[in-house]
Design a protein around this motif. Structure first.
Motif, PDB file in Angstrom:
ATOM      1  N   UNK A   1       0.828  -1.199   0.000  1.00  0.00           N
ATOM      2  CA  UNK A   1       0.000   0.000   0.000  1.00  0.00           C
ATOM      3  C   UNK A   1       0.864   1.251   0.000  1.00  0.00           C
ATOM      4  N   UNK A   2       0.246   2.426   0.092  1.00  0.00           N
ATOM      5  CA  UNK A   2       0.993   3.676  -0.003  1.00  0.00           C
ATOM      6  C   UNK A   2       1.983   3.864   1.147  1.00  0.00           C
ATOM      7  N   UNK A   3       3.034   4.614   0.872  1.00  0.00           N
ATOM      8  CA  UNK A   3       3.997   4.974   1.912  1.00  0.00           C
ATOM      9  C   UNK A   3       3.341   5.986   2.856  1.00  0.00           C
ATOM     10  N   UNK A   4       3.571   5.809   4.153  1.00  0.00           N
ATOM     11  CA  UNK A   4       3.026   6.740   5.133  1.00  0.00           C
ATOM     12  C   UNK A   4       4.025   7.833   5.500  1.00  0.00           C
ATOM     13  N   UNK A   5       5.312   7.534   5.321  1.00  0.00           N
ATOM     14  CA  UNK A   5       6.348   8.546   5.553  1.00  0.00           C
ATOM     15  C   UNK A   5       7.589   8.185   4.751  1.00  0.00           C
ATOM     16  N   UNK A   6       8.456   9.166   4.603  1.00  0.00           N
ATOM     17  CA  UNK A   6       9.671   8.958   3.807  1.00  0.00           C
ATOM     18  C   UNK A   6      10.562   7.872   4.409  1.00  0.00           C
ATOM     19  N   UNK A   7      10.567   7.759   5.715  1.00  0.00           N
ATOM     20  CA  UNK A   7      11.456   6.815   6.379  1.00  0.00           C
ATOM     21  C   UNK A   7      11.192   5.380   5.926  1.00  0.00           C
ATOM     22  N   UNK A   8       9.967   5.090   5.493  1.00  0.00           N
ATOM     23  CA  UNK A   8       9.630   3.740   5.044  1.00  0.00           C
ATOM     24  C   UNK A   8      10.384   3.341   3.781  1.00  0.00           C
ATOM     25  N   UNK A   9      10.955   4.306   3.084  1.00  0.00           N
ATOM     26  CA  UNK A   9      11.762   3.975   1.909  1.00  0.00           C
ATOM     27  C   UNK A   9      12.891   3.008   2.252  1.00  0.00           C
ATOM     28  N   UNK A  10      13.394   3.106   3.478  1.00  0.00           N
ATOM     29  CA  UNK A  10      14.500   2.236   3.890  1.00  0.00           C
ATOM     30  C   UNK A  10      14.071   0.778   4.008  1.00  0.00           C
ATOM     31  N   UNK A  11      12.759   0.529   3.977  1.00  0.00           N
ATOM     32  CA  UNK A  11      12.268  -0.853   4.000  1.00  0.00           C
ATOM     33  C   UNK A  11      12.241  -1.477   2.605  1.00  0.00           C
TER      34      UNK A  11
END
Length: 723
Positions: free
Chosen positions: A523-533
């Motif tokens: 689903x959509x990213x909730x914050x930029x930090x999730x990019x690291x996942x």
């Protein structure tokens, strides 16, 4: 900055050349060598470069690479010539002082590995000692026959005096050609007065295309880049015979003076050797150099021109919130139609025929149905074959049925390439190529940047001679342009395509696809930090990319701004100081005075433990958190009717859209079948060096009809209001 960087002669040389400080160049190169991208450095590392902009950074990168290449090539050349046993102290000094690849090539040219020369053959026959005697003046013109006779029979090939003297002349000519000072003197003579001359090959199939160059001659110093490329194309197609004219007798006299032949015992023989060297060795080499340099300069100029046009096209403002009816015109296969929602979803598609009167009536009915059913008020009509006929049917339909519609003519170059590409097939696997091409035309109006990045930029169709340019240089140059545009605008992380994401700083094709796949799975990213996942996105990639990827309505309000995550603490301090809550950013509630009136930038940066450049960047991002830089540009020109040549008179005022900017002017779509041309001389009442100084692709301008050529369907336009 380290002591090594301060003492690096290349950095100092680049700084002097670019009129920048050593600290700026060293800071830029430290970041570039560490793998940072230019968009990232430009926006988020100004403190390290003293505020260098993108263009300056690219100049630093290019200049330093050129200097490093010179150092590497210099070492290779010294080793190669030394291996031949021909590296004299004078030649070594000249090579070590050479500061460009061109100069190194000039110095190395006589020593390159090549096929056996006439001088080599003469040397094998044992004639070098005699050649050295003549060169040193120990053998005069009157002695040559006698000395040559003494050489007969010493080698099987030495069968006559003529053979001996020819061999000696070959050796002398080769030595003259290898003398650096003499080659430079001949080159300067040629460069000062050389002319390019062309003659038309009437038997060529392309003769008519190059008629302007049938009897053409111009000094190389006044030859504009677009003519160089036109001449090269004509020569490649065997439509033109091209020659370079220059004063070789003058060059011969200057070389004779440099060798002080007025008192040389073998003056006549030496002069003959100079003439031979110029005609057979130096002249052809210099002519090749001149043609190559003209072509390289023209290539660079064409790349810059094409890049500027592509940039302007990519940065055209999006047409938001509109349902679009895209029309891909065609004669035999009909006009393909596709209705797109404001988000670009395909709502309907069909095919109608507009050239047959009976079919045209049915086409009108279908257009009305689609427009009324889907509440369409903007049509995007491709500018290719049958565009004019499609526009006529559309305007007739709008007028007769009282529809509240306008249409925009869209550049469809490359749409067919997209429709058959892997990207097109993966986006719309259930549609055939014709529908995919039509969708592309409509989406180009909704968001030009997001759609056009799916096509290789050389196919966008806003240059001249781009297909004659080196493919590698073209791809690199235009890749930089697209990267610059994407990062200039920024990307919505939760709806951007992989084709758009791959141009974001720090990302590539693999990580872009991984982001899209992660989005589809989680689903959509909730914050930029999730990019690291996301698999493949590490800390370094995250730092490079995060600031350019926006998330609207996420958990972190700052994710919707240009503020980089590493500067969030600073941004929160500023917001707190201004009495603004981060959540208010979404409503654009922050006023200029609430942030900037508190203190001057230098004082404020010191108080907040930051630097001036970072503080200014964060302030700018907070003042306009959702700003799209494309908002400042002209919106698309909407039309409701078409023009014909018969309606035009000299002095008629029109509105038009610039479709292409070239060296000699700009092409403008004013609603005719063919674009009109505004010559550079008709753009301003003052001297301008480039049409780019006045207009840009996509700009809406006011023009007046200057000339009408009904026979050829051409219109000359002027931007100067008739008096």
């Amino acid at each position: 900055m380290s002591e090594n960087e301060t003492l690096d002669p290349l950095i100092a040389q680049a700084a002097q050349s670019l009129k920048l400080s050593v600290r700026q160049v060293a800071g830029a190169m430290r970041l570039l060598d560490d793998g940072n991208t230019i968009p990232f450095i430009t926006r988020y590392r100004k403190e390290a470069t003293g505020g260098l902009d993108e263009e300056q950074l690219r100049s630093v990168q290019r200049t330093m690479q050129e200097l490093r290449d010179v150092v590497a090539e210099r070492a290779k050349i010294l080793k190669a010539i030394d291996g031949q046993g021909k590296l004299t102290p004078e030649l070594r000094a000249a090579i070590e002082s050479a500061d460009s690849m061109k100069r190194l090539e000039e110095l190395y040219a006589p020593y390159r590995s090549k096929r056996k020369t006439r001088a080599d053959e003469a040397r094998e026959m044992g004639l070098e000692p005699l050649a050295k005697m003549v060169w040193a003046g120990r053998c005069g013109d009157g002695d040559l026959s006698r000395v040559a006779t003494a050489c007969l029979g010493k080698h099987p090939a030495l069968t006559s005096v003529e053979v001996v003297l020819q061999g000696v002349q070959d050796l002398l000519a080769a030595r003259i050609a290898e003398e650096i000072e003499l080659r430079d003197l001949a080159r300067k003579t040629a460069l000062k007065m050389a002319l390019i001359s062309t003659r038309l090959n009437a038997k060529s199939e392309d003769a008519a295309t190059f008629q302007d160059y049938a009897e053409f001659e111009q000094a190389i110093g006044k030859l504009p880049p677009h003519r160089v490329l036109a001449i090269n194309r004509g020569e490649d197609r065997e439509a033109l015979k091209v020659s370079l004219k220059w004063d070789q007798p003058l060059a011969q006299a200057r070389l004779a003076g440099a060798l002080n032949l007025s008192r040389h015992p073998a003056k006549q023989f030496m002069e003959q050797s100079i003439a031979d060297a110029l005609k057979r060795l130096i002249g052809p080499a210099i002519e090749r150099e001149i043609r190559r340099d003209l072509t390289q300069h023209a290539h660079v100029h064409a790349l810059e021109n094409f890049g500027r046009n592509v940039r302007q096209l990519l940065l055209q403002p999006p047409l938001l919130g509109q349902t679009i009816l895209a029309v891909d015109p065609g004669f035999r296969t009909g006009c393909k139609l596709a209705v797109l929602s404001p988000e670009g979803t395909v709502l309907a598609h069909d095919v109608v025929h507009v050239t047959d009167p009976k079919a045209a009536a049915q086409a009108e009915v279908r257009l009305v149905q689609l427009i009324q059913t889907h509440h369409v008020n903007v049509l995007a009509i491709g500018n290719g074959t049958a565009s004019r006929e499609a526009q006529e049917v559309v305007t007739k339909t709008i007028s007769e049925h009282g529809l509240n519609c306008r249409y925009v003519v869209v550049n469809e170059a490359g749409a067919s390439i997209y429709s058959a590409s892997d990207v097109g097939r993966s986006e719309f696997p259930d549609f055939d190529a014709t529908v995919r091409g039509t969708i592309s035309i409509g989406r180009r109006l909704q968001d030009p940047l997001s759609e056009l990045v799916k096509i290789e930029p050389q196919h966008i169709g806003v240059g001249m001679y781009q297909h004659d340019l080196p493919e590698k240089d073209l791809a690199a140059s235009l890749g930089d342009v697209v990267e610059s545009c994407v990062n200039h605008v920024g990307v919505e992380l939760n709806n951007a395509s992989a084709e758009l994401l791959k141009y974001v700083s720090g990302l590539n094709k693999t990580t872009a696809r991984a982001i899209v796949a992660y989005r589809e799975d989680h689903g959509p990213f909730h914050n930029r930090q999730e990019l690291l996942d996301v698999p493949g996105v590490g800390q370094k990639s995250f730092i490079q990319a995060a600031g350019f990827l926006r998330i609207r309505n996420g958990r972190e309000p700052l994710d919707a701004t240009w503020v980089h995550p590493e500067s969030y603490p600073l941004a929160r301090k500023l917001l707190q100081r201004a009495g603004v809550k981060p959540a208010e950013l979404a409503q654009h509630a922050i006023k200029d005075s609430s942030l900037t009136a508190t203190a001057d930038v230098n004082q404020l940066s010191t108080e907040l433990g930051s630097d001036r450049y970072t503080l200014e960047q964060v302030l700018s991002a907070l003042l306009k958190p959702g700003r799209d830089p494309r908002e400042d540009l002209s919106p698309p020109l909407m039309r409701a009717s078409v023009l014909s040549l018969d309606e035009l008179q000299v002095g008629t005022e029109l509105s038009g859209v610039v479709t292409n900017v070239v060296d000699f002017g700009a092409f403008v779509d004013v609603g005719l079948k063919q674009d009109g041309l505004v010559h550079i001389s008709k753009m301003a009442d003052r001297f301008i060096s480039s049409p780019h100084d006045v207009v840009s692709v996509g700009q809406t301008i006011r023009v007046w009809v200057d000339t009408v050529d009904t026979a050829r369907g051409r219109v000359g336009l002027t931007m100067l209001k008739p008096k």
